[in-house]
Design a protein around this motif. Structure first.
Motif, short mmCIF file in Angstrom:
data_model
loop_
_atom_site.label_atom_id
_atom_site.label_comp_id
_atom_site.label_asym_id
_atom_site.label_seq_id
_atom_site.Cartn_x
_atom_site.Cartn_y
_atom_site.Cartn_z
N ASP A 173 -21.65 -43.05 45.13
CA ASP A 173 -22.48 -44.25 44.97
C ASP A 173 -21.68 -45.54 45.15
O ASP A 173 -22.26 -46.63 45.17
CB ASP A 173 -23.13 -44.27 43.58
CG ASP A 173 -24.20 -43.20 43.44
OD1 ASP A 173 -24.84 -42.88 44.47
OD2 ASP A 173 -24.39 -42.69 42.33
N LEU A 174 -20.37 -45.45 45.23
CA LEU A 174 -19.54 -46.64 45.37
C LEU A 174 -19.61 -47.18 46.80
O LEU A 174 -19.81 -46.43 47.76
CB LEU A 174 -18.08 -46.31 45.04
CG LEU A 174 -17.77 -45.90 43.59
CD1 LEU A 174 -16.34 -45.40 43.49
CD2 LEU A 174 -17.99 -47.07 42.65
N GLU B 246 -14.24 -51.73 41.61
CA GLU B 246 -15.65 -51.45 41.39
C GLU B 246 -15.82 -50.27 40.43
O GLU B 246 -16.68 -50.30 39.55
CB GLU B 246 -16.36 -51.16 42.72
CG GLU B 246 -17.84 -50.89 42.54
CD GLU B 246 -18.55 -50.51 43.83
OE1 GLU B 246 -19.73 -50.09 43.75
OE2 GLU B 246 -17.93 -50.61 44.92
N TRP B 247 -15.01 -49.25 40.61
CA TRP B 247 -15.10 -48.08 39.73
C TRP B 247 -14.76 -48.45 38.29
O TRP B 247 -15.49 -48.07 37.36
CB TRP B 247 -14.18 -46.97 40.23
CG TRP B 247 -14.17 -45.76 39.33
CD1 TRP B 247 -13.19 -45.37 38.47
CD2 TRP B 247 -15.22 -44.80 39.20
NE1 TRP B 247 -13.54 -44.21 37.81
CE2 TRP B 247 -14.79 -43.85 38.25
CE3 TRP B 247 -16.48 -44.65 39.80
CZ2 TRP B 247 -15.58 -42.76 37.88
CZ3 TRP B 247 -17.27 -43.55 39.42
CH2 TRP B 247 -16.81 -42.63 38.47
N ARG B 248 -13.67 -49.19 38.08
CA ARG B 248 -13.30 -49.58 36.72
C ARG B 248 -14.39 -50.42 36.08
O ARG B 248 -14.69 -50.29 34.88
CB ARG B 248 -11.98 -50.37 36.75
CG ARG B 248 -10.74 -49.53 37.04
CD ARG B 248 -9.46 -50.28 36.66
NE ARG B 248 -9.41 -51.59 37.29
CZ ARG B 248 -8.90 -51.83 38.49
NH1 ARG B 248 -8.39 -50.83 39.19
NH2 ARG B 248 -8.88 -53.05 39.00
N SER B 249 -15.00 -51.30 36.87
CA SER B 249 -16.09 -52.13 36.35
C SER B 249 -17.27 -51.27 35.91
O SER B 249 -17.88 -51.52 34.86
CB SER B 249 -16.52 -53.13 37.44
OG SER B 249 -17.59 -53.91 36.98
N ARG B 250 -17.60 -50.27 36.69
CA ARG B 250 -18.71 -49.39 36.32
C ARG B 250 -18.40 -48.60 35.06
O ARG B 250 -19.27 -48.38 34.22
CB ARG B 250 -19.02 -48.44 37.47
CG ARG B 250 -19.64 -49.13 38.68
CD ARG B 250 -20.23 -48.12 39.64
NE ARG B 250 -20.78 -48.77 40.83
CZ ARG B 250 -21.64 -48.19 41.66
NH1 ARG B 250 -22.03 -46.95 41.43
NH2 ARG B 250 -22.09 -48.84 42.71
N TYR C 6 -19.11 -38.54 34.43
CA TYR C 6 -18.81 -39.06 35.76
C TYR C 6 -18.54 -37.90 36.71
O TYR C 6 -18.36 -36.76 36.30
CB TYR C 6 -17.57 -39.97 35.71
CG TYR C 6 -16.29 -39.22 35.44
CD1 TYR C 6 -15.46 -38.83 36.48
CD2 TYR C 6 -15.92 -38.88 34.14
CE1 TYR C 6 -14.28 -38.11 36.23
CE2 TYR C 6 -14.75 -38.16 33.88
CZ TYR C 6 -13.95 -37.79 34.93
OH TYR C 6 -12.80 -37.07 34.69
N ARG D 92 -18.80 -50.90 32.08
CA ARG D 92 -20.18 -51.31 31.80
C ARG D 92 -21.10 -50.13 31.49
O ARG D 92 -22.27 -50.33 31.16
CB ARG D 92 -20.76 -52.06 33.00
CG ARG D 92 -20.04 -53.33 33.39
CD ARG D 92 -20.91 -54.19 34.31
NE ARG D 92 -21.58 -53.41 35.33
CZ ARG D 92 -21.10 -53.22 36.56
NH1 ARG D 92 -19.94 -53.76 36.91
NH2 ARG D 92 -21.78 -52.49 37.44
N ALA D 93 -20.61 -48.92 31.61
CA ALA D 93 -21.46 -47.73 31.46
C ALA D 93 -22.16 -47.74 30.10
O ALA D 93 -21.53 -47.81 29.06
CB ALA D 93 -20.63 -46.47 31.62
N MET E 51 -22.61 -42.73 37.72
CA MET E 51 -21.16 -42.65 37.66
C MET E 51 -20.65 -41.59 38.63
O MET E 51 -19.97 -40.64 38.24
CB MET E 51 -20.71 -42.35 36.25
CG MET E 51 -20.98 -43.47 35.26
SD MET E 51 -20.06 -44.96 35.66
CE MET E 51 -18.39 -44.39 35.43
#
Length: 284
Positions: free
Chosen positions: A5-6, A17-21, A74, A24-25, A1
């Motif tokens: 890494d994005l 992409e950030w919201r998805s991670r 994060y 799913r965390a 997080m």
């Protein structure tokens, strides 16, 4: 997080992409206040608790959240010069902190500061933030109505011209006199906003009603008029290579991260921002 890494892309792509991670965390979630262990946040928590006020966090990664909200650990910032500055993830044209804030709140494009003031029509919102974070929420602040602006106070921003003109009266006139030893609030530029928050809430926290921004600014000026700014010691700023070399030496000596930064400044006479030092320390 971590922001570094994005993938790179347009602001909406990076935010998606950030919201998805985040969604799913699978790591254990913790209260926001456990992620912020520095003096600035500790002082903000103490100030809010003493005033019986709610404390929210202006997070570049999680949005505008209560201090006890559960989130995955994060590392994402809008402060320049850090590995996890989200503004470095653009592919071509750089995006701004305010564009990131808007994209982070898709699809509703919500404006949480305006929403908070609308939901609490008798509340005073004291916003303690550094300039990069004020820049991040500038469009959100610009959406406030005239009556909402009268209930907004911004502390920690030393130059009001960073904001639209109608918001400038909300900026309280704090400066280096806050470091006068008699106030007991000496510190660094990094925790200046939190120290200004503590002082301001101490000035107005017992009021029966909300006064105007002009009245509050006058009280700040009057309080600081009795204080003197200390003479600043000019320190040499280390480049990245020299900083890494110093950190290796301090680690070998068994210094902790916090004590090493103090030694670097006090004993060696070097200038280094806390966030920059901590990032370099972790990278070793």
């Amino acid at each position: 997080m971590c922001a570094h890494d994005l993938g790179r892309g347009e602001v909406d792509q990076v935010a998606q992409e950030w919201r998805s991670r985040v969604e799913r965390a699978s790591v254990p979630h913790v209260p926001v206040h456990e992620l912020y262990a520095g003096r600035a946040f500790s002082l903000a928590r103490k100030t809010a608790a003493g005033a019986g006020a709610d404390l929210f966090v202006l997070s570049a990664g999680m949005g505008f959240v209560k201090h006890d909200a559960l989130v995955p650990p994060y590392n994402l910032s809008v402060a320049p010069g850090t590995d996890d500055c989200i503004l470095r993830r653009s592919r071509k044209l750089p995006f701004t902190a305010s564009q990131w804030w808007a994209a982070l709140h898709e699809p509703a494009r919500s404006q949480p500061l305006a929403t908070l003031l609308r939901e609490r029509p008798k509340a005073l919102l004291v916003l303690a933030a550094t300039r990069p974070y004020i820049e991040m929420v500038k469009e959100d602040l610009s959406s406030l109505t005239a009556s909402q602006v009268t209930r907004l106070r911004i502390v920690g921003l030393t130059r009001a011209d960073a904001l639209p003109e109608f918001l400038r009266p909300s900026v309280m006139p704090y400066d280096d006199r806050l470091d006068d030893a008699e106030l007991g609030l000496q510190g660094t530029r990094f925790d200046f906003a939190a120290r200004a928050l503590s002082h301001f809430v101490g000035l107005v926290g017992g009021d029966d009603r909300i006064q105007s921004p002009q009245d509050h600014a006058k009280r700040v000026r009057l309080s600081l008029s009795k204080r003197r700014a200390p003479v600043r010691v000019k320190r040499e700023r280390l480049d990245a290579t020299a900083l890494q070399r110093r950190i290796r030496t301090l680690k070998k000596a068994g210094e902790s991260k916090t004590s090493a930064l103090s030694k670097l400044r006090r004993d060696f006479g070097y200038a280094c921002e806390q966030q920059r030092f901590f990032s370099a320390w972790e990278a070793q």
